[in-house]
Every structure is written in C-alpha cells, then in structure tokens.
Design a protein around this motif. Structure first.
Motif, PDB file in Angstrom:
ATOM      1  N   GLY A 192       0.842  -1.184   0.049  1.00  0.00           N
ATOM      2  CA  GLY A 192      -0.188   0.014   0.024  1.00  0.00           C
ATOM      3  C   GLY A 192       0.851   1.186  -0.152  1.00  0.00           C
ATOM      4  N   GLU A 193       0.235   2.422   0.440  1.00  0.00           N
ATOM      5  CA  GLU A 193       0.949   3.861   0.339  1.00  0.00           C
ATOM      6  C   GLU A 193       1.789   3.574   1.335  1.00  0.00           C
ATOM      7  OE1 GLU A 193      -2.223   6.542   0.119  1.00  0.00           O
ATOM      8  OE2 GLU A 193      -2.956   5.959  -1.688  1.00  0.00           O
ATOM      9  N   HIS A 194       1.567   3.083   2.686  1.00  0.00           N
ATOM     10  CA  HIS A 194       2.431   3.289   3.743  1.00  0.00           C
ATOM     11  C   HIS A 194       3.108   1.765   4.179  1.00  0.00           C
ATOM     12  CE1 HIS A 194       0.682   7.530   4.045  1.00  0.00           C
ATOM     13  NE2 HIS A 194      -0.315   6.819   3.944  1.00  0.00           N
ATOM     14  N   PRO A 195       4.056   1.182   3.411  1.00  0.00           N
ATOM     15  CA  PRO A 195       4.440  -0.137   3.685  1.00  0.00           C
ATOM     16  C   PRO A 195       4.749  -0.321   5.175  1.00  0.00           C
ATOM     17  CG  PRO A 195       6.079   1.114   2.458  1.00  0.00           C
ATOM     18  CD  PRO A 195       4.857   2.059   2.377  1.00  0.00           C
ATOM     19  N   TRP A 196       5.237   0.677   5.876  1.00  0.00           N
ATOM     20  CA  TRP A 196       5.799   0.424   7.322  1.00  0.00           C
ATOM     21  C   TRP A 196       4.848   0.730   8.482  1.00  0.00           C
ATOM     22  CZ3 TRP A 196       9.925  -2.639   7.851  1.00  0.00           C
ATOM     23  CH2 TRP A 196      10.796  -2.707   6.859  1.00  0.00           C
ATOM     24  N   ARG A 197       4.006   2.101   8.092  1.00  0.00           N
ATOM     25  CA  ARG A 197       3.001   2.520   8.920  1.00  0.00           C
ATOM     26  C   ARG A 197       2.062   1.579   9.220  1.00  0.00           C
ATOM     27  NH1 ARG A 197      -1.190   6.596   7.119  1.00  0.00           N
ATOM     28  NH2 ARG A 197      -2.118   4.835   6.541  1.00  0.00           N
ATOM     29  N   ASP A 198       1.353   0.899   8.205  1.00  0.00           N
ATOM     30  CA  ASP A 198       0.228   0.202   8.433  1.00  0.00           C
ATOM     31  C   ASP A 198       0.336  -1.205   9.226  1.00  0.00           C
ATOM     32  OD1 ASP A 198      -1.354   2.227   7.049  1.00  0.00           O
ATOM     33  OD2 ASP A 198      -1.525   1.209   5.070  1.00  0.00           O
ATOM     34  N   PRO A 199       1.494  -2.018   8.557  1.00  0.00           N
ATOM     35  CA  PRO A 199       1.609  -3.186   9.595  1.00  0.00           C
ATOM     36  C   PRO A 199       2.256  -2.810  10.964  1.00  0.00           C
ATOM     37  CG  PRO A 199       3.398  -2.694   7.935  1.00  0.00           C
ATOM     38  CD  PRO A 199       2.182  -1.876   7.592  1.00  0.00           C
ATOM     39  N   LEU A 200       2.738  -1.637  11.151  1.00  0.00           N
ATOM     40  CA  LEU A 200       2.862  -1.086  12.557  1.00  0.00           C
ATOM     41  C   LEU A 200       1.831  -0.916  13.383  1.00  0.00           C
ATOM     42  CD1 LEU A 200       5.763  -0.446  14.423  1.00  0.00           C
ATOM     43  CD2 LEU A 200       4.994   1.954  13.725  1.00  0.00           C
ATOM     44  N   LEU A 201       0.928  -0.155  12.874  1.00  0.00           N
ATOM     45  CA  LEU A 201      -0.353   0.197  13.435  1.00  0.00           C
ATOM     46  C   LEU A 201      -1.179  -1.221  13.836  1.00  0.00           C
ATOM     47  CD1 LEU A 201      -1.780   3.326  11.589  1.00  0.00           C
ATOM     48  CD2 LEU A 201      -0.988   3.151  13.854  1.00  0.00           C
ATOM     49  N   ALA A 202      -0.997  -2.302  12.878  1.00  0.00           N
ATOM     50  CA  ALA A 202      -1.846  -3.295  13.006  1.00  0.00           C
ATOM     51  C   ALA A 202      -1.265  -4.264  14.046  1.00  0.00           C
ATOM     52  CB  ALA A 202      -1.689  -4.280  11.526  1.00  0.00           C
ATOM     53  N   GLY A 203       0.053  -4.222  14.143  1.00  0.00           N
ATOM     54  CA  GLY A 203       0.684  -4.725  15.286  1.00  0.00           C
ATOM     55  C   GLY A 203       0.265  -4.265  16.558  1.00  0.00           C
TER      56      GLY A 203
END
Length: 320
Positions: free
Chosen positions: A248-259
């Motif tokens: 997606g547009e934020h390859p690090w932010r989104d999985p970080l938030l998901a975690g």
C-alpha cells in the motif's frame, strides 16, 4: 491435494510447526532436568495441546473456504456453550437459548454468502431486538434485564466478534493479498496467540509490577510492554508475506499500526474474560484444552483483536 494453497501459507504454517518443535524440545529438556515424578508439567501440557490446536486449525484453514467457515462456526458454538454453562440462567430462558444458538449458523451463512450488510447488522440489530421480544412472550419478568444482558453479551463476544475472523476469508481487497483471505486469518491468529505467549514469557522473566492485580494478578507491566513491542516487530516482519499492507501507500506504517492494535486489543480481551471469570468465581472457563483450560481461555484475546483488525484492513484496503 493442497496444490491450491498459496506458497506463503505453506511456509507460514511450516514456520509455526518449527516453532512448536523447538518449544517442545525446550520443555522436554526442562522437565527432564527437574526430574518430575508427578507427571507432565503445566507447560508441557500446554505445548501438547498447542500441537493439537495448530494441526486442527491448519487443516481447517487449508482444505477449502467452506470447511474453514464451518470450523469458525463450530468454534463460536463451543465458546457460547461454554459461556452459557458458566453464567447463571433462568429456567424460563431455556427456550430463548435455542434462538441464541440458532443465530450461529445464520451469522456464518452471511459470511459464506459474502453478504457484508447482513453480516454486520444481523446480531447487533435483529437478534438484539428479537431476543427480548421472545423473553417477553414467556412472561417471566424477574431478573429480565440481567438475563437478556448476559445472553446478548455472550452472543456479541463469542459469535459476532469471532465471526470477523471467518469474514476475513472472503473479504475483497483493492490490493492483492499474497496469502489470500487465509493469509489474513493466519496473520491475525498467529500474532494474537504469539502476543499472549510473549506477554507470559516477558512477565515471567522481568515482571514485578502488576498491571491489574485485582483482575489478572499474573499480568505485569513488563509482560504487557514486552508483548506489545515483540508483537509489533513481528507484525511488520511478516506483513509482506501474508497481507496487502506492505504493497500500500504506507508499507511500514500500516503493519506497525496493525501490530499495535492486535497487541493492545489482545491484552484487553484477555483481561476482560479474566474479569468475567473472577466475577463467576472460576479459574478456568472449562477443561477441554489441557494446560489451557477451556475454549474461552484460548480465544479471549481474539474476541477483541478479530473485529478490530478486520475493520482496520477493510477500511484501508477493502473494496469501496
């Protein structure tokens, strides 16, 4: 036989079995060193049960989508049955409980049919309105509010919340998911259960200060923070292989938030069921899973992580 399974799912399940194998070896070594004469330790029982749970879950996930949905429906049935066996119910409510159980196959049919509209409102709206009406027709008013409250809360937690895992299997996403719907389910379940284990290990190793001593005395700040950090790092590491987040547009932010969501919500789900058990005066919700307790003791964190992770993915990556 399993040619239809994405390679990412095969590797992920293989990695889980490898982790279990290492855990089994460690537990066997510790038990032999302690020369236990009173049978297997609780930790050994836990690992043995993990093998059974992982094998059953893996088979249900990889056979086909219909089998997976039926598996989650059965899981909701076991959880609701266990919950209703713990809470005090009125004799008059037995006829109402039939309709509560009937809500399970109907809710999961909406999943199978991929009908999101009815999936998301069937229990919160239609069952919510129907059950009190059915109670009123019985004519028993004593403890009416407590009865309807406890039954409906059980349906929301054990059926509605858990059914979000099943809907991940059929959730359409704008960006292709490497592991498909099964990858999203595996990502959610693995991180949720790993978070529980990480909190336990960190708490045992470094924990002193209690987070909620009156609710769950074994929960410590070290276990809570260590679990969050470990789970979040792992969420970022495995996201590219099982989810669409890193594309997606934020390859690090989104999985970080998901975690962070899974780790923090998992903790809240755990202590919420702990508060329920303390209110009822029981240590474990059942004896179905040796070393763990009952079904509720194992899926308590998922009652919170499943709906929150589902809506996180749907909002960011679902079809509009």
């Amino acid at each position: 036989m399993f040619e239809h399974i994405p390679i990412q799912i095969r590797w992920a399940i293989g990695a889980i079995f490898a982790i279990l194998a290492v855990a089994t070896a460690i537990v066997l070594f510790v038990d032999r060193k302690r020369e236990r004469a009173d049978g297997p330790s609780e930790l050994s029982l836990r690992v043995r049960t993990w093998w059974i749970m992982v094998i059953v879950f893996s088979l249900a996930l990889v056979v086909n989508r219909a089998v997976s949905i039926v598996f989650f429906a059965f899981l909701s049935f076991l959880a609701l049955k266990e919950y209703l066996s713990l809470i005090p119910t009125r004799r008059a409510d037995r006829r109402v409980l039939f309709w509560a159980y009937l809500a399970i196959p109907i809710q999961y049919f909406w999943v199978y049919d991929e009908w999101y509209g009815l999936f998301i409102i069937f229990i919160p709206v239609y069952v919510f309105l129907f059950l009190p009406m059915r109670m009123v027709l019985i004519g028993e008013t004593r403890d009416f509010l407590r009865a309807i409250g406890t039954i409906f809360w059980g349906l929301m937690m054990m059926v509605f919340s858990i059914s979000h895992m099943a809907y991940l299997l059929v959730l359409p996403t704008r960006i292709p998911t490497p592991g498909g719907g099964a990858g999203l389910v595996l990502y959610l379940v693995f991180l949720t259960e790993f978070n529980d284990c990480a909190q336990y290990v960190w708490g045992k190793s470094l924990g002193r200060s209690k987070v909620l001593p009156t609710v769950s005395p074994k929960k410590t700040y070290a276990g809570w923070i260590g679990g969050i950090l470990t789970t979040t790092v792992l969420a970022v590491m495995i996201a590219p292989y099982l989810t669409p987040m890193c594309a997606g547009e934020h390859p690090w932010r989104d999985p970080l938030l998901a975690g962070l969501i899974i780790a923090m919500a998992g903790f809240i789900g755990d202590v919420t069921i702990s508060a329920l058990k303390r209110d009822l005066g029981v240590k474990d919700s059942g004896t179905l899973l040796p070393g763990h307790g009952g079904i509720l003791d194992r899926i308590d964190s998922l009652t919170y992580t499943a709906p929150l992770f589902f809506h996180f993915i749907r909002y960011l990556y679902g079809m509009r």
